[in-house]
Design an enzyme around this catalytic site. Structure first.
Site, PDB file in Angstrom:
ATOM      1  N   LEU A 107       0.819  -1.221   0.000  1.00 45.31           N
ATOM      2  CA  LEU A 107       0.000   0.000   0.000  1.00 45.31           C
ATOM      3  C   LEU A 107       0.855   1.274   0.000  1.00 45.31           C
ATOM      4  O   LEU A 107       0.355   2.364   0.301  1.00 45.31           O
ATOM      5  CB  LEU A 107      -0.967  -0.010   1.194  1.00 45.31           C
ATOM      6  CG  LEU A 107      -1.938  -1.197   1.225  1.00 45.31           C
ATOM      7  CD1 LEU A 107      -2.852  -1.118   2.440  1.00 45.31           C
ATOM      8  CD2 LEU A 107      -2.773  -1.263  -0.053  1.00 45.31           C
ATOM      9  N   SER A 110       6.225   2.806   2.403  1.00 47.73           N
ATOM     10  CA  SER A 110       7.616   3.304   2.373  1.00 47.73           C
ATOM     11  C   SER A 110       7.698   4.580   1.548  1.00 47.73           C
ATOM     12  O   SER A 110       8.370   5.547   1.952  1.00 47.73           O
ATOM     13  CB  SER A 110       8.579   2.299   1.739  1.00 47.73           C
ATOM     14  OG  SER A 110       8.301   1.029   2.172  1.00 47.73           O
ATOM     15  N   ASP A 152       5.166   4.985  -7.029  1.00 41.14           N
ATOM     16  CA  ASP A 152       4.506   5.124  -5.724  1.00 41.14           C
ATOM     17  C   ASP A 152       4.737   6.514  -5.122  1.00 41.14           C
ATOM     18  O   ASP A 152       3.809   7.160  -4.627  1.00 41.14           O
ATOM     19  CB  ASP A 152       5.027   4.058  -4.733  1.00 41.14           C
ATOM     20  CG  ASP A 152       4.655   2.641  -5.154  1.00 41.14           C
ATOM     21  OD1 ASP A 152       4.156   2.468  -6.279  1.00 41.14           O
ATOM     22  OD2 ASP A 152       4.861   1.710  -4.358  1.00 41.14           O
TER      23      ASP A 152
HETATM   24  C1  MEV Z   1       5.422  -1.593  -5.901  1.00 40.91           C
HETATM   25  O1  MEV Z   1       4.379  -0.888  -5.248  1.00 40.91           O
HETATM   26  C2  MEV Z   1       5.268  -1.489  -7.377  1.00 40.91           C
HETATM   27  C3  MEV Z   1       6.281  -2.242  -8.220  1.00 40.91           C
HETATM   28  O2  MEV Z   1       5.857  -2.087  -9.570  1.00 40.91           O
HETATM   29  C4  MEV Z   1       7.684  -1.717  -8.043  1.00 40.91           C
HETATM   30  C5  MEV Z   1       7.869  -0.295  -8.596  1.00 40.91           C
HETATM   31  O3  MEV Z   1       7.076   0.184  -9.404  1.00 40.91           O
HETATM   32  O4  MEV Z   1       8.881   0.325  -8.206  1.00 40.91           O
HETATM   33  C6  MEV Z   1       6.280  -3.730  -7.885  1.00 40.91           C
END
Ligand code: MEV
Length: 317
Positions: A107, A110, A152
């Protein structure tokens, strides 16, 4: 003086993992936040306190961040070190983190923490713009997770429902869309970096298959953006199920996750893993007509809650 900033977690609607290889993803920030409160302290230290633990480093040893024992804290020391180098001060800094976002389950806790810490620490000296914050937050995350796509941190900073790709960055899809999702936590914690590494290995061992899956993902994402603009929940839900199937093929689902998707499918518009997988959370698309039934059903096998899109992103308070 206290400098307070908060940033939201996120869910990925389409395109996780494939986004690391240049494919467009669709994601939104959610109405659960991390708040970072920073203040100067008399001792020449950086001190970080959160519900996950405490860590402290002398300002004079900040050049060696490899010494940080709790690895997830390294990006926060990186942010504080950069701010101290750029703004001379005789004081130390204490950073307190308070979170509504469950950690380690996809979610975006971090990234939200990096965004909130960047804004609050720098706010002690001079308030940064969102564009400045996101650049530092992504660099900080890359101090422990080099392959991180930046998706993110971007959505956490700017908020809303967006598409994101490595080349073009993020773009708003709609300024207001009242989608609701149920987030079900498999209670299987994961380490994003390890799962991203596992997918890289899969790609290297299956280049042709991976290229085919990338093409399928691109088509899903393009259709999803159209369906979002049309507010076609039935179509969106079935695209989520297709996307889940691709994520299964790259090996990041688990039995518990598949069970959650199967159960959610009975009453919601569609469901899939969100984020890195290897455990973590499942999102199910719902509205008033099916939210209660889906929630009642999923609650028998997991912790879950309803979430809405956050349109604020980073907030100073
Ligand atoms: C992690 O929330 C999403 C991934 O696609 C990694 C990234 O985009 O850095 C798994």
């Amino acid at each position: 003086m206290k400098s307070v900033a908060s940033a939201p977690g996120k869910i990925i609607l389409f395109g996780e993992h494939f986004v690391v290889y240049g494919i467009k993803a669709v994601l939104c920030s959610i109405d659960k936040r991390i708040t970072s409160t920073s203040q100067f302290v008399d001792e020449r230290v950086i001190r970080i306190r959160s519900s996950l633990g405490e860590s402290e480093m002398s300002i004079d040893s900040l050049d060696n961040l490899e010494k940080v024992q709790q690895r997830f804290m390294k990006p926060f020391f990186y942010i504080a070190q950069k701010a101290i180098k750029e703004n001379s001060t005789k004081y130390g800094i204490e950073i307190v983190l308070e979170s509504e976002i469950p950690p380690g389950v996809g979610l975006g806790s971090s990234s939200a923490a990096c965004v909130a810490v960047t804004a609050s620490v720098n706010g002690l000296f001079c308030k940064l713009s969102k564009d400045e914050v996101v650049k530092i937050a992504i660099q900080a995350e890359r101090s422990i997770f080099e392959q991180n796509s930046g998706a993110d941190s971007s959505v956490s900073t700017f908020g809303g429902l967006v598409s994101y790709d490595l080349k073009n960055g993020f773009e708003n899809i709609l300024s207001k869309n009242d989608l609701s999702f149920i987030i079900s936590n498999s209670a299987q914690a994961h380490n994003t970096q390890d799962v991203v590494r596992q997918v890289r290995k899969f790609k290297e061992e299956n280049e042709d298959l991976f290229s085919k899956l990338c093409r399928e993902e691109t088509s899903i994402v393009n259709n999803a953006i159209e369906s979002l603009k049309e507010n076609n929940l039935n179509k969106l839900g079935s695209l989520m199920l297709k996307n889940h199937d691709l994520l299964k093929q790259i090996g990041i689902s688990t039995e518990k996750i598949d069970l959650l998707v199967q159960e959610a499918k009975k009453t919601s518009y569609g469901a899939k893993i969100t984020g890195a997988g290897g455990g973590g959370c499942v999102i199910s698309l719902v509205d008033n007509s099916n939210s209660k039934d889906t929630l009642d059903n999923l609650r028998k096998i997991s912790d879950c809650f309803v979430t809405k899109i956050d349109y604020n992103g980073l907030r100073y308070s």
